[in-house]
Design a protein around this motif. Structure first.
Motif, short mmCIF file in Angstrom:
data_model
loop_
_atom_site.label_atom_id
_atom_site.label_comp_id
_atom_site.label_asym_id
_atom_site.label_seq_id
_atom_site.Cartn_x
_atom_site.Cartn_y
_atom_site.Cartn_z
N ASN A 1 -0.25 -6.66 -6.88
CA ASN A 1 0.52 -5.41 -6.93
C ASN A 1 0.36 -4.73 -8.29
O ASN A 1 0.31 -3.50 -8.38
N ASP B 1 7.96 -7.71 -7.06
CA ASP B 1 7.36 -8.97 -6.66
C ASP B 1 5.89 -8.96 -7.05
O ASP B 1 5.32 -7.94 -7.42
N ALA C 1 10.03 -6.73 -0.88
CA ALA C 1 9.47 -7.48 -2.01
C ALA C 1 8.80 -8.71 -1.41
O ALA C 1 8.04 -8.58 -0.45
N HIS D 1 10.65 -7.82 6.01
CA HIS D 1 10.69 -8.34 4.63
C HIS D 1 10.66 -7.19 3.64
O HIS D 1 10.25 -6.08 3.96
N ARG E 1 1.99 -11.28 -6.24
CA ARG E 1 1.27 -12.31 -5.51
C ARG E 1 0.63 -13.26 -6.51
O ARG E 1 0.13 -12.84 -7.56
N LYS F 1 3.03 -13.30 4.86
CA LYS F 1 2.06 -12.26 4.47
C LYS F 1 1.23 -12.81 3.31
O LYS F 1 1.79 -13.14 2.27
N ILE G 1 8.85 -2.06 3.03
CA ILE G 1 9.38 -2.88 4.12
C ILE G 1 8.19 -3.38 4.93
O ILE G 1 7.26 -2.62 5.23
N ARG H 1 0.81 -1.22 0.00
CA ARG H 1 0.00 0.00 0.00
C ARG H 1 0.84 1.27 0.00
O ARG H 1 0.41 2.32 -0.49
N THR H 2 2.04 1.23 0.58
CA THR H 2 2.82 2.46 0.78
C THR H 2 3.02 3.26 -0.50
O THR H 2 2.84 4.48 -0.49
N ARG I 1 4.00 -16.56 -4.00
CA ARG I 1 4.41 -15.28 -4.59
C ARG I 1 5.57 -15.49 -5.54
O ARG I 1 6.10 -16.60 -5.68
N LYS J 1 5.83 0.38 11.25
CA LYS J 1 7.14 -0.04 10.70
C LYS J 1 8.30 0.27 11.65
O LYS J 1 9.46 -0.02 11.36
C1 6PG Z 1 3.71 -7.12 -1.06
C2 6PG Z 1 4.88 -6.17 -1.11
C3 6PG Z 1 5.54 -6.12 0.22
C4 6PG Z 1 5.26 -4.73 0.75
C5 6PG Z 1 5.51 -4.67 2.23
C6 6PG Z 1 4.98 -3.33 2.78
O1 6PG Z 1 3.46 -7.83 -2.04
O2 6PG Z 1 3.04 -7.12 -0.04
O3 6PG Z 1 5.71 -6.40 -2.09
O4 6PG Z 1 6.92 -6.32 0.21
O5 6PG Z 1 6.10 -3.79 0.08
O6 6PG Z 1 4.82 -5.73 2.85
O7 6PG Z 1 3.59 -3.31 2.54
P1 6PG Z 1 2.75 -1.97 2.86
O8 6PG Z 1 3.31 -0.91 1.95
O9 6PG Z 1 1.33 -2.32 2.52
O10 6PG Z 1 2.98 -1.66 4.31
#
Ligand code: 6PG
Length: 229
Positions: free
Chosen positions: A85, A73, A144, A142, A75, A166, A137, A48-49, A171, A194
């Motif tokens: 993504n 990356d 990606a 983690h 899903r 997650k 992150i 989401r970031t 993935r 975070k």
């Molecule tokens: C995913 C992302 C994953 C993501 C982090 C942060 O597929 O979920 O690639 O690495 O960047 O989990 O996720 P948020 O930005 O939602 O906090």
């Protein structure tokens, strides 16, 4: 010669300011690539970031024909699943601008992790080095789809991932070395959830996000909330 372990922390007021800074960094990197006669090869972060930054870019007037988009990356979900993504990036930005379809490279994660990783590795092998890689992150450190405690073959450009903590469990992720094969790398960090991961990173813990070492070092765009400031 820049220290390949150099991590530069750039602090901003809030998530909106991080998004604006991210968009500015991306546009600067695009200008450099085009000025040097290259297609601008950008690797998108998921989650989401980065969404706010992608929405800002959807309003930019630039020559999109010089942009080429990859993903760090993906899903293993159906190609139009809103949790992908690629779907987030399309809806926030890419379906609103004129980047040539031939220059948009979603990871074919709907094929399954192994098939998608093999196909994407073939694709990106001729696209390296990237111009800019964006990463997020997770709360566990983690990045990606490289998760703590998960080992991958060092000779893969792209990894199939299973049992991801997650969701979804299956993935596809660019490897740490592939993610580091870039002229610039930005890690985007917002939100107090975070804080623990950031502290672990600053304390030198070997979390996945800390294992990515581009020659140019790493630039972290982070808001006060993630630093508990
Ligand atoms: C995913 C992302 C994953 C993501 C982090 C942060 O597929 O979920 O690639 O690495 O960047 O989990 O996720 P948020 O930005 O939602 O906090």
């Amino acid at each position: 010669m820049t220290d390949t372990n150099e991590t530069r922390w750039h602090t901003y007021e809030d998530a909106d300011a991080v998004a604006q800074a991210t968009a500015n960094w991306i546009l600067d990197a695009a200008r450099i690539a085009v000025a040097e006669g290259r297609t601008f090869r950008l690797v998108l972060a998921g989650g989401r970031t980065p969404e706010k930054a992608y929405r800002l870019l959807s309003n930019v007037d630039t020559d999109w024909s010089t942009w080429e988009i990859f993903y760090g990356d993906e899903r293993c979900l159906a190609i139009d699943d809103s949790e992908r993504n690629s779907v987030m990036a399309l809806r926030a930005w890419l379906e609103k601008v004129d980047i040539p379809a031939s220059q948009l490279h979603p990871i074919p994660a709907e094929l399954g992790a192994e098939s998608a990783a093999a196909a994407y590795g073939d694709l990106i092998s001729s696209a390296l080095p990237f111009d800019l890689v964006l990463l997020g992150i997770g709360e566990d450190g983690h990045t990606a789809s490289l998760f703590p405690g998960q080992e991958h073959s060092a000779d893969e450009l792209v990894h199939p991932v299973h049992d991801a903590p997650k969701p979804p469990p299956d993935r596809v992720s660019l490897s740490r070395n592939t993610l580091a094969n870039t002229r610039r790398l930005l890690v985007l960090v917002t939100g107090d959830n975070k804080y623990n991961a950031v502290n672990a990173w600053k304390s030198g813990e070997s979390i996945p996000v800390a294992s990515i070492h581009p020659e140019s070092g790493v630039d972290v765009l982070i808001d006060h909330a993630a630093l508990k400031q």
